[in-house]
Motif scaffolding. Structure first.
Motif, PDB file in Angstrom:
ATOM      1  N   ASP A   1       0.253  -4.468   9.365  1.00 25.90           N
ATOM      2  CA  ASP A   1       0.590  -4.839   7.987  1.00 25.90           C
ATOM      3  C   ASP A   1      -0.656  -5.167   7.173  1.00 25.90           C
ATOM      4  OD1 ASP A   1       3.296  -4.443   8.355  1.00 25.90           O
ATOM      5  OD2 ASP A   1       3.720  -6.558   8.772  1.00 25.90           O
ATOM      6  N   GLN A   2      -1.605  -5.816   7.789  1.00 28.46           N
ATOM      7  CA  GLN A   2      -2.847  -6.150   7.090  1.00 28.46           C
ATOM      8  C   GLN A   2      -3.654  -4.889   6.778  1.00 28.46           C
ATOM      9  OE1 GLN A   2      -4.040  -8.789  10.187  1.00 28.46           O
ATOM     10  NE2 GLN A   2      -3.498 -10.625   9.012  1.00 28.46           N
ATOM     11  N   LYS A   3      -3.614  -3.930   7.669  1.00 29.75           N
ATOM     12  CA  LYS A   3      -4.277  -2.649   7.401  1.00 29.75           C
ATOM     13  C   LYS A   3      -3.625  -1.960   6.206  1.00 29.75           C
ATOM     14  CE  LYS A   3      -5.475  -1.881  12.221  1.00 29.75           C
ATOM     15  NZ  LYS A   3      -5.237  -1.007  13.396  1.00 29.75           N
ATOM     16  N   GLY A   4      -2.295  -2.047   6.111  1.00 32.27           N
ATOM     17  CA  GLY A   4      -1.590  -1.485   4.961  1.00 32.27           C
ATOM     18  C   GLY A   4      -2.012  -2.160   3.667  1.00 32.27           C
ATOM     19  N   GLN A   5      -2.257  -3.466   3.723  1.00 29.53           N
ATOM     20  CA  GLN A   5      -2.722  -4.192   2.539  1.00 29.53           C
ATOM     21  C   GLN A   5      -4.109  -3.710   2.131  1.00 29.53           C
ATOM     22  OE1 GLN A   5      -0.988  -6.324   0.645  1.00 29.53           O
ATOM     23  NE2 GLN A   5      -2.743  -6.331  -0.731  1.00 29.53           N
ATOM     24  N   VAL A   6      -4.959  -3.431   3.090  1.00 29.77           N
ATOM     25  CA  VAL A   6      -6.289  -2.886   2.784  1.00 29.77           C
ATOM     26  C   VAL A   6      -6.142  -1.529   2.094  1.00 29.77           C
ATOM     27  CG1 VAL A   6      -8.427  -1.978   3.784  1.00 29.77           C
ATOM     28  CG2 VAL A   6      -7.497  -4.158   4.597  1.00 29.77           C
ATOM     29  N   ILE A   7      -5.252  -0.701   2.593  1.00 27.41           N
ATOM     30  CA  ILE A   7      -5.034   0.614   1.970  1.00 27.41           C
ATOM     31  C   ILE A   7      -4.561   0.442   0.533  1.00 27.41           C
ATOM     32  CG2 ILE A   7      -3.672   2.754   2.052  1.00 27.41           C
ATOM     33  CD1 ILE A   7      -5.945   2.504   4.175  1.00 27.41           C
TER      34      ILE A   7
ATOM     35  N   LEU B   1      -7.828   6.738  10.056  1.00 21.31           N
ATOM     36  CA  LEU B   1      -8.672   6.026  11.024  1.00 21.31           C
ATOM     37  C   LEU B   1      -8.123   4.639  11.355  1.00 21.31           C
ATOM     38  CD1 LEU B   1     -12.187   7.042   9.667  1.00 21.31           C
ATOM     39  CD2 LEU B   1     -11.127   7.791  11.817  1.00 21.31           C
ATOM     40  N   LEU B   2      -7.368   4.059  10.422  1.00 23.78           N
ATOM     41  CA  LEU B   2      -6.743   2.753  10.650  1.00 23.78           C
ATOM     42  C   LEU B   2      -5.357   2.881  11.290  1.00 23.78           C
ATOM     43  CD1 LEU B   2      -7.638   0.829   7.357  1.00 23.78           C
ATOM     44  CD2 LEU B   2      -8.574   0.451   9.653  1.00 23.78           C
TER      45      LEU B   2
END
Length: 149
Positions: free
Chosen positions: A96-102, A129-130
């Motif tokens: 979920d945090q990776k999605g926030q970065v995107i 890559l994430l």
């Protein structure tokens, strides 16, 4: 959300040159700068999104955020690829945090009156890559587009 992450992973850690590349805030700043530079024209609006992300999500002082933006720009110039920075995020963030970065990457892309196809391409590479699912990639884009107006 990222304020919490920074506090968990880097409590009271000084921003030294030797630790900067393994820090979450630096990795995020560098990836944001990659998107801003993808279309060969870094707009002040894009830099504002990067600065505000660092200030808001990492509880940085404005002068510290500005210094990290300058560092990120220099790092993008010298970088040979995305992997070292994406690796930091893969090691430290939840899906979920990776999605926030995107979503934040998309906000940079939309900051200067719309995305450029090269910005979309780099965001797609970073999302792959994430290991961000395509559906989450699209939802992040739609949210960023809607917030851009």
């Amino acid at each position: 959300m990222l304020k919490t992450l920074q506090a968990l992973f880097f409590p009271d850690q000084p921003a030294t040159e030797t630790t900067r590349e393994t820090r979450l805030d630096a990795a995020v700043a560098i990836l944001l700068m990659e998107v801003a530079r993808a279309d060969f024209d870094v707009a002040e609006d894009e830099l504002d999104v990067i600065r505000h992300t660092l200030i808001d999500d990492f509880a940085m002082a404005p002068d510290t955020a500005e210094a990290l933006v300058r560092h990120a720009a220099a790092e993008v110039d010298d970088s040979t690829g995305l992997f070292p920075f994406v690796r930091v995020l893969n090691e430290q963030l939840s899906p979920d945090q990776k999605g926030q970065v995107i979503e934040t990457l998309w906000r940079v892309a939309y900051a200067d009156a719309g995305k450029h196809h090269l910005e979309e391409s780099i965001i797609r590479q970073i999302a792959d890559l994430l290991y961000v699912p395509h559906s989450q990639f699209i939802r992040a884009r739609v949210r960023a587009e809607e917030s851009a107006g």
